[in-house]
Write a protein that holds these residues in place. Structure first.
Motif, PDB file in Angstrom:
ATOM      1  N   TRP A  83       0.862  -1.191   0.000  1.00 24.44           N
ATOM      2  CA  TRP A  83       0.000   0.000   0.000  1.00 24.44           C
ATOM      3  C   TRP A  83       0.897   1.240   0.000  1.00 24.44           C
ATOM      4  O   TRP A  83       0.953   2.003   0.952  1.00 24.44           O
ATOM      5  N   ASP A 136      -8.570   3.779  -2.850  1.00 22.75           N
ATOM      6  CA  ASP A 136      -9.591   2.727  -2.862  1.00 22.75           C
ATOM      7  C   ASP A 136      -8.985   1.398  -3.324  1.00 22.75           C
ATOM      8  O   ASP A 136      -9.348   0.339  -2.814  1.00 22.75           O
ATOM      9  N   GLU A 137      -8.059   1.463  -4.295  1.00 22.22           N
ATOM     10  CA  GLU A 137      -7.406   0.246  -4.778  1.00 22.22           C
ATOM     11  C   GLU A 137      -6.581  -0.408  -3.667  1.00 22.22           C
ATOM     12  O   GLU A 137      -6.484  -1.631  -3.596  1.00 22.22           O
ATOM     13  N   GLU A 138      -5.988   0.411  -2.790  1.00 23.90           N
ATOM     14  CA  GLU A 138      -5.210  -0.129  -1.670  1.00 23.90           C
ATOM     15  C   GLU A 138      -6.107  -0.617  -0.537  1.00 23.90           C
ATOM     16  O   GLU A 138      -5.680  -1.403   0.299  1.00 23.90           O
ATOM     17  N   HIS A 139      -7.345  -0.157  -0.526  1.00 22.27           N
ATOM     18  CA  HIS A 139      -8.290  -0.467   0.554  1.00 22.27           C
ATOM     19  C   HIS A 139      -8.448  -1.977   0.756  1.00 22.27           C
ATOM     20  O   HIS A 139      -8.404  -2.465   1.888  1.00 22.27           O
ATOM     21  N   ASP A 140      -8.612  -2.728  -0.334  1.00 24.90           N
ATOM     22  CA  ASP A 140      -8.798  -4.183  -0.222  1.00 24.90           C
ATOM     23  C   ASP A 140      -7.597  -4.853   0.421  1.00 24.90           C
ATOM     24  O   ASP A 140      -7.744  -5.729   1.277  1.00 24.90           O
ATOM     25  N   LYS A 141      -6.393  -4.437   0.028  1.00 26.20           N
ATOM     26  CA  LYS A 141      -5.181  -5.024   0.609  1.00 26.20           C
ATOM     27  C   LYS A 141      -5.102  -4.736   2.103  1.00 26.20           C
ATOM     28  O   LYS A 141      -4.705  -5.593   2.888  1.00 26.20           O
ATOM     29  N   THR A 143      -7.673  -4.026   4.188  1.00 31.08           N
ATOM     30  CA  THR A 143      -8.715  -4.708   4.957  1.00 31.08           C
ATOM     31  C   THR A 143      -8.390  -6.186   5.120  1.00 31.08           C
ATOM     32  O   THR A 143      -8.772  -6.792   6.119  1.00 31.08           O
ATOM     33  N   ARG A 144      -7.650  -6.772   4.165  1.00 31.10           N
ATOM     34  CA  ARG A 144      -7.246  -8.183   4.293  1.00 31.10           C
ATOM     35  C   ARG A 144      -6.284  -8.406   5.453  1.00 31.10           C
ATOM     36  O   ARG A 144      -6.192  -9.505   5.963  1.00 31.10           O
ATOM     37  N   THR A 150      -9.390   2.660   6.774  1.00 31.19           N
ATOM     38  CA  THR A 150      -8.380   3.039   5.793  1.00 31.19           C
ATOM     39  C   THR A 150      -8.498   4.517   5.459  1.00 31.19           C
ATOM     40  O   THR A 150      -9.515   5.157   5.711  1.00 31.19           O
TER      41      THR A 150
END
Length: 161
Positions: A83, A136-141, A143-144, A150
């Motif tokens: 991120w 937003d693209e980094e958000h998934d990483k 939250t995992r 975030t």
């Protein structure tokens, strides 16, 4: 910029707990008593970036969310954090708050795919939307790995009408 209190802060409906560990840190004692604020180094046509970063850095709940970005796992390929934009924003906000000298945004612009010197002037609103999209693209990483609040989520809550 005043330092954060150790308690949880709520801003625009966003609750952010006390940070665990920063990716990068400038010790508070390094700031001169005579220097309340420092600026951002211009990399060409980056006044729109610098203006937005100064505003964002002065929003306590957003700055606090940036300070909560977790350190990347040691197994990050090539040492690049998964991120990078969130980490770069954390560094810029931290240095704006504690550095004695003007702050470079080169790490952030590189993580955004902009080449220094930046020669294309953009609209600050378009840049904010692009920045939020990339966060937003980094958000998934994030939250995992268990990071719920975030920067993308905080910015969306702050800037959605």
């Amino acid at each position: 910029m005043p330092p954060f209190s150790p308690s949880t802060e709520v801003c625009a409906g966003v609750s952010v707990p006390t940070p665990q560990a920063l990716v990068t840190t400038v010790p508070p004692s390094s700031r001169s008593r005579n220097a309340d604020y420092v600026g951002l180094v211009n990399q060409g046509a980056t006044c729109y970036i610098n203006a937005l970063l100064q505003v964002l850095a002065h929003l306590p709940c957003l700055r606090k969310a940036a300070y909560h970005v977790p350190k990347p796992p040691p197994s990050a390929p090539g040492g690049t954090p998964p991120w990078p934009i969130s980490c770069a924003l954390q560094r810029v906000f931290n240095e704006l708050q504690y550095s004695q000298t003007n702050v470079s945004t080169t790490g952030l612009t590189e993580s955004l795919g902009l080449v220094s010197p930046v020669v294309v002037q953009e609209d600050v609103h378009e840049f904010e939307q692009s920045l939020r999209g990339k966060l937003d693209e980094e958000h998934d990483k994030l939250t995992r790995v268990g990071y719920a609040d975030t920067l993308a989520g905080t910015m969306t809550k702050l800037f959605t009408v």
